[in-house]
Design a protein around this motif. Structure first.
Motif, PDB file in Angstrom:
ATOM      1  N   CYS A 258       0.860  -1.189   0.000  1.00  0.00           N
ATOM      2  CA  CYS A 258       0.000   0.000   0.000  1.00  0.00           C
ATOM      3  C   CYS A 258       0.892   1.234   0.000  1.00  0.00           C
ATOM      4  CB  CYS A 258      -0.897  -0.009   1.232  1.00  0.00           C
ATOM      5  SG  CYS A 258      -1.870   1.495   1.447  1.00  0.00           S
ATOM      6  N   ASP A 259       0.637   2.130  -0.934  1.00  0.00           N
ATOM      7  CA  ASP A 259       1.427   3.356  -1.029  1.00  0.00           C
ATOM      8  C   ASP A 259       0.771   4.438  -0.170  1.00  0.00           C
ATOM      9  OD1 ASP A 259       3.101   5.407  -1.714  1.00  0.00           O
ATOM     10  OD2 ASP A 259       2.919   5.105  -3.876  1.00  0.00           O
ATOM     11  N   LEU A 260       1.472   4.869   0.866  1.00  0.00           N
ATOM     12  CA  LEU A 260       0.968   5.951   1.716  1.00  0.00           C
ATOM     13  C   LEU A 260       1.519   7.313   1.303  1.00  0.00           C
ATOM     14  CD1 LEU A 260       1.148   4.267   5.241  1.00  0.00           C
ATOM     15  CD2 LEU A 260      -0.743   4.299   3.612  1.00  0.00           C
ATOM     16  N   ASP A 261       2.456   7.327   0.339  1.00  0.00           N
ATOM     17  CA  ASP A 261       2.982   8.585  -0.175  1.00  0.00           C
ATOM     18  C   ASP A 261       2.135   9.129  -1.320  1.00  0.00           C
ATOM     19  OD1 ASP A 261       5.039   8.396   1.642  1.00  0.00           O
ATOM     20  OD2 ASP A 261       6.441   7.488   0.228  1.00  0.00           O
ATOM     21  N   ALA A 262       1.381   8.269  -1.968  1.00  0.00           N
ATOM     22  CA  ALA A 262       0.454   8.633  -3.048  1.00  0.00           C
ATOM     23  C   ALA A 262      -0.547   7.495  -3.164  1.00  0.00           C
ATOM     24  CB  ALA A 262       1.199   8.835  -4.368  1.00  0.00           C
ATOM     25  N   PRO A 263      -1.743   7.740  -3.684  1.00  0.00           N
ATOM     26  CA  PRO A 263      -2.720   6.653  -3.773  1.00  0.00           C
ATOM     27  C   PRO A 263      -2.225   5.525  -4.683  1.00  0.00           C
ATOM     28  CG  PRO A 263      -3.773   8.788  -4.114  1.00  0.00           C
ATOM     29  CD  PRO A 263      -2.298   9.012  -4.170  1.00  0.00           C
ATOM     30  N   GLY A 264      -2.228   4.308  -4.187  1.00  0.00           N
ATOM     31  CA  GLY A 264      -1.809   3.165  -4.985  1.00  0.00           C
ATOM     32  C   GLY A 264      -1.807   1.884  -4.173  1.00  0.00           C
ATOM     33  N   TRP A 265      -2.072   0.776  -4.839  1.00  0.00           N
ATOM     34  CA  TRP A 265      -2.173  -0.515  -4.156  1.00  0.00           C
ATOM     35  C   TRP A 265      -1.860  -1.622  -5.153  1.00  0.00           C
ATOM     36  CZ3 TRP A 265      -3.737  -1.939   0.873  1.00  0.00           C
ATOM     37  CH2 TRP A 265      -4.071  -3.283   1.067  1.00  0.00           C
ATOM     38  N   ILE A 266      -1.051  -2.591  -4.739  1.00  0.00           N
ATOM     39  CA  ILE A 266      -0.813  -3.773  -5.562  1.00  0.00           C
ATOM     40  C   ILE A 266      -0.863  -4.991  -4.663  1.00  0.00           C
ATOM     41  CG2 ILE A 266       1.728  -3.682  -5.440  1.00  0.00           C
ATOM     42  CD1 ILE A 266       1.531  -4.422  -8.545  1.00  0.00           C
ATOM     43  N   GLU A 267      -1.583  -6.032  -5.099  1.00  0.00           N
ATOM     44  CA  GLU A 267      -1.888  -7.176  -4.240  1.00  0.00           C
ATOM     45  C   GLU A 267      -1.645  -8.488  -4.981  1.00  0.00           C
ATOM     46  OE1 GLU A 267      -5.840  -8.949  -1.918  1.00  0.00           O
ATOM     47  OE2 GLU A 267      -5.662  -6.805  -2.363  1.00  0.00           O
ATOM     48  N   ARG A 268      -1.118  -9.459  -4.263  1.00  0.00           N
ATOM     49  CA  ARG A 268      -0.874 -10.804  -4.804  1.00  0.00           C
ATOM     50  C   ARG A 268      -2.137 -11.641  -4.570  1.00  0.00           C
ATOM     51  NH1 ARG A 268       2.132 -14.936  -2.246  1.00  0.00           N
ATOM     52  NH2 ARG A 268       2.761 -13.420  -0.671  1.00  0.00           N
ATOM     53  N   PHE A 269      -3.049 -11.636  -5.539  1.00  0.00           N
ATOM     54  CA  PHE A 269      -4.347 -12.273  -5.364  1.00  0.00           C
ATOM     55  C   PHE A 269      -4.261 -13.789  -5.290  1.00  0.00           C
ATOM     56  CE2 PHE A 269      -6.048  -8.185  -5.869  1.00  0.00           C
ATOM     57  CZ  PHE A 269      -7.401  -8.221  -5.593  1.00  0.00           C
ATOM     58  N   SER A 270      -3.248 -14.380  -5.896  1.00  0.00           N
ATOM     59  CA  SER A 270      -3.121 -15.834  -5.822  1.00  0.00           C
ATOM     60  C   SER A 270      -2.685 -16.294  -4.435  1.00  0.00           C
ATOM     61  CB  SER A 270      -2.118 -16.328  -6.868  1.00  0.00           C
ATOM     62  OG  SER A 270      -0.884 -15.626  -6.753  1.00  0.00           O
ATOM     63  N   ALA A 271      -2.334 -15.363  -3.541  1.00  0.00           N
ATOM     64  CA  ALA A 271      -1.989 -15.749  -2.176  1.00  0.00           C
ATOM     65  C   ALA A 271      -3.176 -16.363  -1.465  1.00  0.00           C
ATOM     66  CB  ALA A 271      -1.471 -14.538  -1.400  1.00  0.00           C
ATOM     67  N   ASP A 293      -5.429  14.912 -15.933  1.00  0.00           N
ATOM     68  CA  ASP A 293      -4.476  15.197 -17.008  1.00  0.00           C
ATOM     69  C   ASP A 293      -3.272  14.264 -17.008  1.00  0.00           C
ATOM     70  OD1 ASP A 293      -3.494  16.130 -14.626  1.00  0.00           O
ATOM     71  OD2 ASP A 293      -2.714  18.027 -15.445  1.00  0.00           O
ATOM     72  N   ALA A 294      -3.243  13.259 -16.133  1.00  0.00           N
ATOM     73  CA  ALA A 294      -2.095  12.351 -16.051  1.00  0.00           C
ATOM     74  C   ALA A 294      -2.274  11.190 -17.027  1.00  0.00           C
ATOM     75  CB  ALA A 294      -1.937  11.823 -14.626  1.00  0.00           C
ATOM     76  N   SER A 295      -1.172  10.693 -17.543  1.00  0.00           N
ATOM     77  CA  SER A 295      -1.218   9.598 -18.508  1.00  0.00           C
ATOM     78  C   SER A 295      -1.216   8.253 -17.795  1.00  0.00           C
ATOM     79  CB  SER A 295      -0.001   9.663 -19.443  1.00  0.00           C
ATOM     80  OG  SER A 295       1.196   9.413 -18.716  1.00  0.00           O
ATOM     81  N   ARG A 296      -1.640   7.229 -18.524  1.00  0.00           N
ATOM     82  CA  ARG A 296      -1.588   5.880 -17.976  1.00  0.00           C
ATOM     83  C   ARG A 296      -0.159   5.497 -17.620  1.00  0.00           C
ATOM     84  NH1 ARG A 296      -3.444   0.798 -21.579  1.00  0.00           N
ATOM     85  NH2 ARG A 296      -1.334   1.026 -22.418  1.00  0.00           N
ATOM     86  N   ALA A 297       0.795   5.967 -18.427  1.00  0.00           N
ATOM     87  CA  ALA A 297       2.199   5.651 -18.174  1.00  0.00           C
ATOM     88  C   ALA A 297       2.654   6.154 -16.813  1.00  0.00           C
ATOM     89  CB  ALA A 297       3.071   6.243 -19.283  1.00  0.00           C
ATOM     90  N   THR A 298       2.104   7.279 -16.386  1.00  0.00           N
ATOM     91  CA  THR A 298       2.444   7.809 -15.064  1.00  0.00           C
ATOM     92  C   THR A 298       2.038   6.836 -13.968  1.00  0.00           C
ATOM     93  OG1 THR A 298       2.184  10.088 -15.837  1.00  0.00           O
ATOM     94  CG2 THR A 298       2.059   9.722 -13.452  1.00  0.00           C
ATOM     95  N   GLY A 299       0.828   6.285 -14.082  1.00  0.00           N
ATOM     96  CA  GLY A 299       0.371   5.322 -13.094  1.00  0.00           C
ATOM     97  C   GLY A 299       1.179   4.036 -13.132  1.00  0.00           C
ATOM     98  N   ILE A 300       1.526   3.569 -14.317  1.00  0.00           N
ATOM     99  CA  ILE A 300       2.304   2.338 -14.431  1.00  0.00           C
ATOM    100  C   ILE A 300       3.700   2.533 -13.850  1.00  0.00           C
ATOM    101  CG2 ILE A 300       3.272   0.676 -16.045  1.00  0.00           C
ATOM    102  CD1 ILE A 300       0.191   0.563 -15.651  1.00  0.00           C
ATOM    103  N   ALA A 301       4.274   3.721 -14.028  1.00  0.00           N
ATOM    104  CA  ALA A 301       5.587   4.003 -13.439  1.00  0.00           C
ATOM    105  C   ALA A 301       5.522   3.930 -11.919  1.00  0.00           C
ATOM    106  CB  ALA A 301       6.085   5.372 -13.898  1.00  0.00           C
ATOM    107  N   ARG A 302       4.446   4.434 -11.332  1.00  0.00           N
ATOM    108  CA  ARG A 302       4.276   4.338  -9.876  1.00  0.00           C
ATOM    109  C   ARG A 302       4.103   2.891  -9.448  1.00  0.00           C
ATOM    110  NH1 ARG A 302      -0.645   7.875  -9.376  1.00  0.00           N
ATOM    111  NH2 ARG A 302      -0.903   6.659  -7.468  1.00  0.00           N
ATOM    112  N   ALA A 303       3.400   2.109 -10.258  1.00  0.00           N
ATOM    113  CA  ALA A 303       3.241   0.681  -9.956  1.00  0.00           C
ATOM    114  C   ALA A 303       4.595  -0.019  -9.938  1.00  0.00           C
ATOM    115  CB  ALA A 303       2.323   0.033 -10.993  1.00  0.00           C
ATOM    116  N   GLU A 304       5.441   0.322 -10.878  1.00  0.00           N
ATOM    117  CA  GLU A 304       6.752  -0.333 -10.945  1.00  0.00           C
ATOM    118  C   GLU A 304       7.629   0.039  -9.753  1.00  0.00           C
ATOM    119  OE1 GLU A 304       8.237   0.637 -14.811  1.00  0.00           O
ATOM    120  OE2 GLU A 304       7.018  -0.912 -15.809  1.00  0.00           O
ATOM    121  N   GLU A 305       7.447   1.238  -9.220  1.00  0.00           N
ATOM    122  CA  GLU A 305       8.183   1.620  -8.011  1.00  0.00           C
ATOM    123  C   GLU A 305       7.783   0.733  -6.833  1.00  0.00           C
ATOM    124  OE1 GLU A 305       7.526   5.716  -7.225  1.00  0.00           O
ATOM    125  OE2 GLU A 305       8.439   6.427  -9.090  1.00  0.00           O
ATOM    126  N   LEU A 306       6.474   0.476  -6.685  1.00  0.00           N
ATOM    127  CA  LEU A 306       6.026  -0.398  -5.605  1.00  0.00           C
ATOM    128  C   LEU A 306       6.476  -1.833  -5.831  1.00  0.00           C
ATOM    129  CD1 LEU A 306       2.437   0.527  -4.380  1.00  0.00           C
ATOM    130  CD2 LEU A 306       4.636   1.377  -3.638  1.00  0.00           C
TER     131      LEU A 306
END
Length: 412
Positions: A258-271, A293-306
């Motif tokens: 869970c990203d507390l610095d900006a909205p974002g969440w990634i979860e291992r559903f097969s767990a 006004d943000a691009s999809r690429a911006t969100g994917i870049a944040r996902a890759e950081e997490l």
């Protein structure tokens, strides 16, 4: 006997169909696609993804409704061991525990929060600016909105309280949400509901259906606005980058980050559900809300950081990947001074009713679809008892409810 027509074969549509059929009405469901489910569809193939992270909240009204009809099927909570692997990014680093201020605020009942004030202002006065920011970003898992702090404090606090409940409320249908839809469709079929797929209803067809009985439009609000030619059918929603990944299994991966610095969440559903990916692989799903006004690429870049923080070596282990953008498809959000009662009314007049996750019904996420589906069905059944001339219904009323309906219970 007049027939009730339901446009849309998703959660709201089948809730309405079952409710109406249980009342003795003749019902037809019209689904534009070849498959049922709407946004509750589960992908075919080896990776059983939903359209973004999905979970049922156990204490919601729809849980009881499904359980009473034996429609829940097998569900699973987060395994206790995996729950210890929930991680939080805070101040740029990965942590095992969230800030204490966030925990304190998540224990507060939503009734204590202000409708008129934005969440950022309300929470800052109670736990400070940094804690308020972290709490808003944590609540984003149930908001899909890029700036949760700007929304109504009562609206955000309800979701924070539900998402942070202990023990966790979240439950996951084994095999994906399509299993739930299949059970609901089977229940409807056994109640003699007629189900027509690959049947796209346009304005002309809708007017023709309305001459034979009430119509429940259980589609997205955007589709309903076009279908009913009603510009007033509009309400704020989120815009979110979605990412799905299949990784080769590695010990030590986080359950969720869970990203507390900006909205974002990634979860291992097969767990919690090993049927979602082949043996030796893990299925991850994430959502990263975006500004208009943000691009999809911006969100994917944040996902890759997490992913770098919670799933070391994920790039080398990736065997499948998918990305998408969900705009206006993640449910309603309420700005300061508004509540669910201010959203587009279920009763549109002339025997037409709305159901879905952006209309005037209470609840969190899919609960809005269930509640509005039940309410629309009850109103439609009542209309069949009073309409004497086909095509002429009761005039529109603001958020009208039938005795004993779920919306009545929410008001008492």
């Amino acid at each position: 006997m007049q027939r009730i027509h339901i446009i849309g074969g998703g959660l709201a549509g089948f809730t309405a169909a079952i409710t109406a059929a249980e009342s003795g009405a003749l019902v037809t469901v019209h689904e534009a696609h070849h498959t049922l489910g709407g946004r509750a569809r589960t992908a075919d193939g080896p990776y059983r993804t939903n359209e973004g992270p999905h979970a049922l909240y156990r204490r919601g009204p729809h849980w009881t409704w499904l359980e009473q009809r034996n429609l829940l099927g097998p569900t699973t909570p987060v395994p206790p061991l995996e729950a210890t692997r929930l991680r939080f990014r805070h101040r740029g680093t990965l942590r095992r525990t969230p800030p204490l201020a966030l925990l304190r605020l998540s224990r507060r009942n939503a009734a204590q929060a202000s409708v008129a004030t934005d969440f950022r202002t309300w929470a800052t006065a109670r736990i400070g600016e940094e804690g308020a920011r972290a709490a808003a970003h944590y609540a984003a898992v149930a908001l899909f909105h890029h700036d949760p702090g700007s929304l109504s404090a009562a609206f955000v606090q309800e979701r924070l309280h539900r998402a942070g409940a202990l023990p966790p409320e979240a439950r996951y249908p084994i095999g994906g949400w399509a299993q739930l839809i299949d059970r609901m469709a089977a229940r409807a079929w056994n109640l003699s509901v007629r189900i027509e797929t690959a049947t796209r209803i346009d304005r002309t067809a809708l007017h023709a259906l309305a001459r034979t009985g009430p119509v429940v439009v259980a589609t997205s609000l955007d589709s309903a606005r076009t279908l009913l030619d009603d510009p007033a059918l509009s309400w704020a929603s989120g815009r979110t980058a979605l990412i799905d990944l299949a990784l080769r299994t590695r010990r030590g991966d986080a359950f969720a980050v869970c990203d507390l610095d900006a909205p974002g969440w990634i979860e291992r559903f097969s767990a919690q559900d090993r049927t979602l990916a082949p043996d030796g692989q893990q299925l991850l799903q994430g959502q990263f809300p975006l500004a208009p006004d943000a691009s999809r690429a911006t969100g994917i870049a944040r996902a890759e950081e997490l992913l770098d923080l919670g799933f070391p070596g994920w790039r080398e282990r990736t065997v499948w990947r998918s990305e998408s953008l969900a705009a206006g498809r993640t449910g309603a959000v309420d700005h300061p001074g508004t509540t669910w009662r201010d959203r587009p009314a279920i009763d549109r007049g002339n025997g037409v009713y709305l159901a879905g996750d952006q209309v005037a019904a209470p609840g969190v996420l899919s609960e809005v679809s269930f509640n509005s589906g039940m309410e629309a069905a009850l109103l439609a059944v009542t209309a069949t008892e009073h309409r004497t001339t086909p095509g002429h219904g009761a005039p529109a009323t603001e958020h009208r409810t039938s005795p004993g309906s779920p919306l009545d219970l929410k008001r008492t």
